[in-house]
Each structure stands twice: as structure tokens, then as C-alpha cells.
Scaffold this motif. Structure first.
Motif, PDB file in Angstrom:
ATOM      1  N   MET A   1       0.834  -1.186   0.000  1.00 58.35           N
ATOM      2  CA  MET A   1       0.000   0.000   0.000  1.00 58.35           C
ATOM      3  C   MET A   1       0.876   1.246   0.000  1.00 58.35           C
ATOM      4  N   ASP A   2       0.544   2.206  -0.826  1.00 62.30           N
ATOM      5  CA  ASP A   2       1.332   3.427  -0.915  1.00 62.30           C
ATOM      6  C   ASP A   2       1.061   4.344   0.266  1.00 62.30           C
ATOM      7  N   ALA A   3       2.118   5.042   0.678  1.00 64.14           N
ATOM      8  CA  ALA A   3       1.994   5.991   1.785  1.00 64.14           C
ATOM      9  C   ALA A   3       1.218   7.222   1.329  1.00 64.14           C
ATOM     10  N   THR A   4       0.324   7.685   2.193  1.00 63.13           N
ATOM     11  CA  THR A   4      -0.425   8.911   1.949  1.00 63.13           C
ATOM     12  C   THR A   4      -0.350   9.766   3.205  1.00 63.13           C
ATOM     13  N   SER A   5      -0.846  10.979   3.127  1.00 58.79           N
ATOM     14  CA  SER A   5      -0.831  11.860   4.284  1.00 58.79           C
ATOM     15  C   SER A   5      -1.710  11.287   5.390  1.00 58.79           C
ATOM     16  N   LEU A   6      -1.177  11.263   6.603  1.00 54.10           N
ATOM     17  CA  LEU A   6      -1.929  10.789   7.760  1.00 54.10           C
ATOM     18  C   LEU A   6      -2.648  11.934   8.467  1.00 54.10           C
ATOM     19  N   ILE A   7      -2.448  13.154   7.980  1.00 53.60           N
ATOM     20  CA  ILE A   7      -3.071  14.318   8.599  1.00 53.60           C
ATOM     21  C   ILE A   7      -4.421  14.577   7.952  1.00 53.60           C
ATOM     22  N   ASN A   8      -5.467  14.567   8.785  1.00 53.41           N
ATOM     23  CA  ASN A   8      -6.817  14.827   8.302  1.00 53.41           C
ATOM     24  C   ASN A   8      -7.591  15.587   9.381  1.00 53.41           C
ATOM     25  N   SER A   9      -8.895  15.671   9.246  1.00 52.88           N
ATOM     26  CA  SER A   9      -9.700  16.449  10.185  1.00 52.88           C
ATOM     27  C   SER A   9      -9.717  15.856  11.595  1.00 52.88           C
ATOM     28  N   ASN A  10      -9.372  14.573  11.746  1.00 53.76           N
ATOM     29  CA  ASN A  10      -9.324  13.933  13.067  1.00 53.76           C
ATOM     30  C   ASN A  10      -7.978  14.101  13.759  1.00 53.76           C
ATOM     31  N   THR A  11      -6.984  14.623  13.048  1.00 60.03           N
ATOM     32  CA  THR A  11      -5.639  14.783  13.602  1.00 60.03           C
ATOM     33  C   THR A  11      -5.609  15.945  14.583  1.00 60.03           C
ATOM     34  N   ARG A  12      -5.041  15.683  15.761  1.00 61.92           N
ATOM     35  CA  ARG A  12      -4.855  16.744  16.750  1.00 61.92           C
ATOM     36  C   ARG A  12      -3.369  17.022  16.897  1.00 61.92           C
ATOM     37  N   GLN A  44      11.799  30.875  22.179  1.00 64.71           N
ATOM     38  CA  GLN A  44      13.199  30.474  22.301  1.00 64.71           C
ATOM     39  C   GLN A  44      13.343  29.405  23.371  1.00 64.71           C
ATOM     40  N   GLY A  45      14.447  28.676  23.316  1.00 61.42           N
ATOM     41  CA  GLY A  45      14.724  27.617  24.284  1.00 61.42           C
ATOM     42  C   GLY A  45      14.568  26.244  23.681  1.00 61.42           C
ATOM     43  N   LEU A  46      15.391  25.321  24.128  1.00 62.34           N
ATOM     44  CA  LEU A  46      15.367  23.948  23.622  1.00 62.34           C
ATOM     45  C   LEU A  46      15.173  22.981  24.782  1.00 62.34           C
ATOM     46  N   PRO A  47      14.630  21.795  24.533  1.00 64.94           N
ATOM     47  CA  PRO A  47      14.096  21.344  23.242  1.00 64.94           C
ATOM     48  C   PRO A  47      12.697  21.908  22.981  1.00 64.94           C
ATOM     49  N   GLN A  48      12.309  21.910  21.716  1.00 63.58           N
ATOM     50  CA  GLN A  48      10.947  22.225  21.292  1.00 63.58           C
ATOM     51  C   GLN A  48      10.359  20.924  20.741  1.00 63.58           C
ATOM     52  N   HIS A  49       9.029  20.834  20.676  1.00 64.75           N
ATOM     53  CA  HIS A  49       8.440  19.615  20.122  1.00 64.75           C
ATOM     54  C   HIS A  49       7.066  19.873  19.510  1.00 64.75           C
ATOM     55  N   ILE A  50       6.663  18.902  18.684  1.00 61.93           N
ATOM     56  CA  ILE A  50       5.332  18.858  18.093  1.00 61.93           C
ATOM     57  C   ILE A  50       4.754  17.481  18.415  1.00 61.93           C
ATOM     58  N   LEU A  51       3.544  17.446  18.943  1.00 58.41           N
ATOM     59  CA  LEU A  51       2.836  16.190  19.197  1.00 58.41           C
ATOM     60  C   LEU A  51       1.717  16.050  18.181  1.00 58.41           C
ATOM     61  N   VAL A  52       1.640  14.911  17.544  1.00 56.62           N
ATOM     62  CA  VAL A  52       0.598  14.644  16.550  1.00 56.62           C
ATOM     63  C   VAL A  52      -0.161  13.400  16.986  1.00 56.62           C
ATOM     64  N   ASP A  53      -1.478  13.552  17.194  1.00 51.51           N
ATOM     65  CA  ASP A  53      -2.352  12.428  17.524  1.00 51.51           C
ATOM     66  C   ASP A  53      -3.190  12.157  16.284  1.00 51.51           C
ATOM     67  N   PHE A  54      -3.029  10.971  15.706  1.00 48.20           N
ATOM     68  CA  PHE A  54      -3.696  10.649  14.445  1.00 48.20           C
ATOM     69  C   PHE A  54      -5.178  10.310  14.611  1.00 48.20           C
ATOM     70  N   GLY A  55      -5.643  10.090  15.822  1.00 43.72           N
ATOM     71  CA  GLY A  55      -7.043   9.748  16.044  1.00 43.72           C
ATOM     72  C   GLY A  55      -7.315   8.262  15.949  1.00 43.72           C
ATOM     73  N   SER A  56      -6.444   7.535  15.257  1.00 48.22           N
ATOM     74  CA  SER A  56      -6.516   6.082  15.159  1.00 48.22           C
ATOM     75  C   SER A  56      -5.119   5.586  14.819  1.00 48.22           C
ATOM     76  N   PRO A  57      -4.820   4.308  15.084  1.00 49.82           N
ATOM     77  CA  PRO A  57      -3.475   3.801  14.817  1.00 49.82           C
ATOM     78  C   PRO A  57      -3.087   3.916  13.342  1.00 49.82           C
ATOM     79  N   ALA A  58      -1.813   4.239  13.111  1.00 51.33           N
ATOM     80  CA  ALA A  58      -1.283   4.388  11.760  1.00 51.33           C
ATOM     81  C   ALA A  58       0.174   3.936  11.740  1.00 51.33           C
ATOM     82  N   THR A  59       0.624   3.491  10.595  1.00 53.47           N
ATOM     83  CA  THR A  59       2.024   3.119  10.413  1.00 53.47           C
ATOM     84  C   THR A  59       2.711   4.259   9.674  1.00 53.47           C
TER      85      THR A  59
END
Length: 143
Positions: A1-12, A44-59
Motif C-alpha cells: 500500500m502506498d503511503a499517503t498523508s496521515l493528517i486529516n480532520s481527526n488529527t490533533r 526560544q529555548g530547547l528542546p521544542q516539540h510537536i505532538l501529533v495524535d492521528f485519532g486512530s493507529p497508523a504506520t
């Protein structure tokens, strides 16, 4: 299966900080709004981060980032967590080292099991003060 964007309206998405707390101008929504003129800008300041919750399991198979040159995360770590342990980021997905450039950069991710959440940690920055500026974020994979 080809990879597609996992970001959608359910992504937080959550971010570690926003420059001057100005979420209207520099908030997390600009990471995925599809507009080249807007961006997420960290404090400013380290570390910085981004948290992505896909709403359902994803690879997860890849991460695309468009930084502003001069405000690039030099050392980045991608960690994952499962749906049954969402706050335990114990799955190491990738360590990568973006270039200090403006064009989009793509990074491969090794993910043997589906994850619910992804945590991107920026341990170092090309900015003296540790700020990170990202115009576009996309996470590629399969559900």
C-alpha cells in the motif's frame, strides 16, 4: 500500500510553545493549513516539540518538513506511542538531521507497528536562541 498523508480532520496537534504566545500569527494550525505564507514559530529555548495524535493507529513511513532557513531543527528525534499507552513515547522511529535550508525536506521513518501518537523533538536549532520555524508539516504512512 502506498503511503499517503496521515493528517486529516481527526488529527490533533500540540506544540511546545508559540512565539510571544501569538497563536493567531504563529500557532500550530499553520503547520497544516496549506498556505506558504504562514508558519508555526516556537518561543526560544530547547528542546521544542510537536505532538501529533492521528485519532486512530497508523504506520508512519515518512515526515516532510519545510523550515525557515536559520530556524531549523538541527537534531530531530521522532518517537511514537500506541493507543493503549498514549503518553508513553517509547517507540523510537527516527533520528534525523535537517539541512539549514528553506525547501521541503523528507525523512524516512522506520515503524514496525502502528502508533497512535507521534512526538517530534527538536533537540538543537540553527538559531542561537533555539527557535524553530516550520511552514509545512506532513506525516506519510498507512492506516
Amino acid at each position: 500500500m502506498d503511503a499517503t498523508s496521515l493528517i486529516n480532520s481527526n488529527t490533533r496537534i500540540k506544540v511546545s510553545s508559540v512565539l510571544n504566545r501569538d497563536t493567531t500569527s504563529f500557532g500550530k494550525q499553520h503547520l497544516i493549513d496549506g498556505t506558504e505564507e504562514t508558519c508555526w514559530n516556537s518561543e526560544q529555548g530547547l528542546p521544542q516539540h510537536i505532538l501529533v495524535d492521528f485519532g486512530s493507529p497508523a504506520t508512519v513511513q515518512g515526515i516532510n518538513l519545510t523550515f525557515q532557513g536559520g530556524f531549523v531543527g538541527k537534531t530531530c528525534v521522532a518517537l511514537g506511542s500506541t493507543a493503549d499507552q498514549p503518553n508513553d513515547y517509547n517507540i523510537s522511529l527516527a533520528r534525523f538531521y535537517p539541512q539549514d535550508i528553506n525547501p521541503m525536506q523528507s525523512f524516512a521513518v522506520s515503524c514496525d507497528q502502528p502508533i497512535q501518537r507521534l512526538k517530534l523533538i527538536f533537540e538543537e536549532s540553527t538559531d542561537f536562541y533555539g527557535r524553530i520555524t516550520i511552514y509545512k508539516l506532513d506525516i506519510l504512512g498507512t492506516r
